[in-house]
Design a protein around this motif. Structure first.
Motif, mmCIF file in Angstrom:
data_model
loop_
_atom_site.group_PDB
_atom_site.id
_atom_site.type_symbol
_atom_site.label_atom_id
_atom_site.label_comp_id
_atom_site.label_asym_id
_atom_site.label_seq_id
_atom_site.Cartn_x
_atom_site.Cartn_y
_atom_site.Cartn_z
ATOM 1 N N TYR A 189 2.844 -13.455 -9.232
ATOM 2 C CA TYR A 189 1.605 -13.228 -9.983
ATOM 3 C C TYR A 189 0.745 -12.227 -9.235
ATOM 4 O O TYR A 189 0.650 -12.277 -8.000
ATOM 5 C CB TYR A 189 0.855 -14.551 -10.139
ATOM 6 C CG TYR A 189 -0.498 -14.444 -10.816
ATOM 7 C CD1 TYR A 189 -0.597 -14.392 -12.193
ATOM 8 C CD2 TYR A 189 -1.669 -14.399 -10.060
ATOM 9 C CE1 TYR A 189 -1.830 -14.302 -12.812
ATOM 10 C CE2 TYR A 189 -2.909 -14.306 -10.680
ATOM 11 C CZ TYR A 189 -2.983 -14.260 -12.043
ATOM 12 O OH TYR A 189 -4.210 -14.158 -12.666
ATOM 13 N N ARG A 190 0.119 -11.336 -9.997
ATOM 14 C CA ARG A 190 -0.833 -10.357 -9.460
ATOM 15 C C ARG A 190 -2.026 -10.300 -10.402
ATOM 16 O O ARG A 190 -1.862 -10.332 -11.621
ATOM 17 C CB ARG A 190 -0.225 -8.956 -9.410
ATOM 18 C CG ARG A 190 0.887 -8.780 -8.415
ATOM 19 C CD ARG A 190 1.489 -7.367 -8.562
ATOM 20 N NE ARG A 190 2.466 -7.095 -7.549
ATOM 21 C CZ ARG A 190 2.220 -6.413 -6.429
ATOM 22 N NH1 ARG A 190 1.029 -5.928 -6.197
ATOM 23 N NH2 ARG A 190 3.171 -6.210 -5.546
ATOM 24 N N HIS A 191 -3.214 -10.199 -9.803
ATOM 25 C CA HIS A 191 -4.417 -10.086 -10.627
ATOM 26 C C HIS A 191 -5.453 -9.246 -9.891
ATOM 27 O O HIS A 191 -5.718 -9.470 -8.714
ATOM 28 C CB HIS A 191 -4.993 -11.472 -10.936
ATOM 29 C CG HIS A 191 -6.224 -11.432 -11.769
ATOM 30 N ND1 HIS A 191 -6.178 -11.245 -13.134
ATOM 31 C CD2 HIS A 191 -7.532 -11.527 -11.447
ATOM 32 C CE1 HIS A 191 -7.403 -11.236 -13.607
ATOM 33 N NE2 HIS A 191 -8.250 -11.407 -12.598
ATOM 34 N N SER A 192 -6.040 -8.311 -10.598
ATOM 35 C CA SER A 192 -7.078 -7.457 -10.033
ATOM 36 C C SER A 192 -8.422 -7.813 -10.658
ATOM 37 O O SER A 192 -8.510 -8.044 -11.857
ATOM 38 C CB SER A 192 -6.744 -5.987 -10.317
ATOM 39 O OG SER A 192 -7.720 -5.157 -9.755
ATOM 40 N N PHE A 246 -7.043 -10.553 -1.488
ATOM 41 C CA PHE A 246 -7.508 -9.369 -0.758
ATOM 42 C C PHE A 246 -8.979 -9.150 -1.081
ATOM 43 O O PHE A 246 -9.371 -9.172 -2.250
ATOM 44 C CB PHE A 246 -6.690 -8.135 -1.160
ATOM 45 C CG PHE A 246 -5.279 -8.178 -0.648
ATOM 46 C CD1 PHE A 246 -4.935 -7.530 0.522
ATOM 47 C CD2 PHE A 246 -4.304 -8.889 -1.333
ATOM 48 C CE1 PHE A 246 -3.634 -7.576 1.000
ATOM 49 C CE2 PHE A 246 -3.005 -8.940 -0.863
ATOM 50 C CZ PHE A 246 -2.678 -8.287 0.306
ATOM 51 N N TRP A 247 -9.779 -8.920 -0.048
ATOM 52 C CA TRP A 247 -11.218 -8.820 -0.233
ATOM 53 C C TRP A 247 -11.844 -7.934 0.845
ATOM 54 O O TRP A 247 -11.176 -7.538 1.791
ATOM 55 C CB TRP A 247 -11.848 -10.215 -0.188
ATOM 56 C CG TRP A 247 -11.823 -10.837 1.178
ATOM 57 C CD1 TRP A 247 -10.725 -11.325 1.844
ATOM 58 C CD2 TRP A 247 -12.923 -10.994 2.067
ATOM 59 N NE1 TRP A 247 -11.094 -11.791 3.071
ATOM 60 C CE2 TRP A 247 -12.444 -11.614 3.240
ATOM 61 C CE3 TRP A 247 -14.284 -10.706 1.971
ATOM 62 C CZ2 TRP A 247 -13.261 -11.914 4.317
ATOM 63 C CZ3 TRP A 247 -15.108 -11.016 3.047
ATOM 64 C CH2 TRP A 247 -14.595 -11.614 4.194
ATOM 65 N N TYR A 292 -8.222 -8.572 -5.232
ATOM 66 C CA TYR A 292 -6.862 -8.508 -5.740
ATOM 67 C C TYR A 292 -6.146 -9.758 -5.248
ATOM 68 O O TYR A 292 -6.145 -10.042 -4.054
ATOM 69 C CB TYR A 292 -6.152 -7.256 -5.221
ATOM 70 C CG TYR A 292 -4.898 -6.904 -5.961
ATOM 71 C CD1 TYR A 292 -4.947 -6.105 -7.091
ATOM 72 C CD2 TYR A 292 -3.656 -7.361 -5.537
ATOM 73 C CE1 TYR A 292 -3.788 -5.767 -7.771
ATOM 74 C CE2 TYR A 292 -2.500 -7.032 -6.215
ATOM 75 C CZ TYR A 292 -2.575 -6.229 -7.327
ATOM 76 O OH TYR A 292 -1.433 -5.899 -8.013
ATOM 77 N N THR A 293 -5.572 -10.493 -6.163
ATOM 78 C CA THR A 293 -4.955 -11.768 -5.828
ATOM 79 C C THR A 293 -3.465 -11.730 -6.122
ATOM 80 O O THR A 293 -3.045 -11.211 -7.157
ATOM 81 C CB THR A 293 -5.619 -12.907 -6.641
ATOM 82 O OG1 THR A 293 -7.029 -12.828 -6.442
ATOM 83 C CG2 THR A 293 -5.127 -14.252 -6.190
#
Length: 161
Positions: free
Chosen positions: A140-143, A53-54, A129-130
């Motif tokens: 998996y989630r990463h901010s 997300f971008w 946000y990936t």
């Protein structure tokens, strides 16, 4: 002591439900105007999908997507996965997406979450946000982004082949 236990339990329960969350059955347009039904991500067996997300106004987002784009050909040679960059630009900035993608020579699919419905349904608070999805489940989630985070993405893709 009791309060800490309750907080820990709530966090644990949230992490279980967040990990089991599926991609919503939404349709988003790509830059060519073709509509993509995200429900297909929930039906893919043994295939990993990376969603980033971008927004055009987000410098860390642009850095992340540039880092992924630089590595994508090598990653795709070794691993089978899909990658979508999901723009959360609104009606005021959506017109900047295609020129930015073309100017950066990014060679990946870009989806437009114009109303930020996907962003809301997946509880994405900030960009970048990936999310990595496998067999319809978010694994998996990463901010945020710092250079080197792309190596962690590759590791997770490898580990879930």
């Amino acid at each position: 002591m009791k309060r800490k236990s309750i907080i820990a339990l709530c966090f644990f329960i949230y992490s279980l439900t967040a990990a089991a969350q599926q991609i919503p059955d939404l349709k988003l347009d790509n830059l060519d105007g073709t509509t993509i039904n995200l429900a297909i991500l929930n039906n893919q067996i043994s295939k990993v999908t990376l969603l980033s997300f971008w927004a055009t106004w987000c410098i860390p987002c642009i850095n992340e997507l540039s880092a992924i784009n630089d590595n994508l050909p090598d990653w795709k040679k070794k691993h089978q996965f899909d990658f979508y960059a999901v723009s959360v630009d609104d009606s005021r900035t959506i017109s900047r997406v295609k020129p930015l993608v073309n100017g950066k020579n990014w060679d990946f699919a870009v989806l437009l979450d114009k109303n930020q419905e996907l962003k809301r349904q997946l509880n994405v608070m900030n960009v970048p946000y990936t999310i990595i999805v496998k067999e319809g489940k978010i694994i998996y989630r990463h901010s945020g982004f710092v250079f080197g985070d792309e190596d962690e993405l590759l590791k997770i893709i490898k580990d879930n082949q």
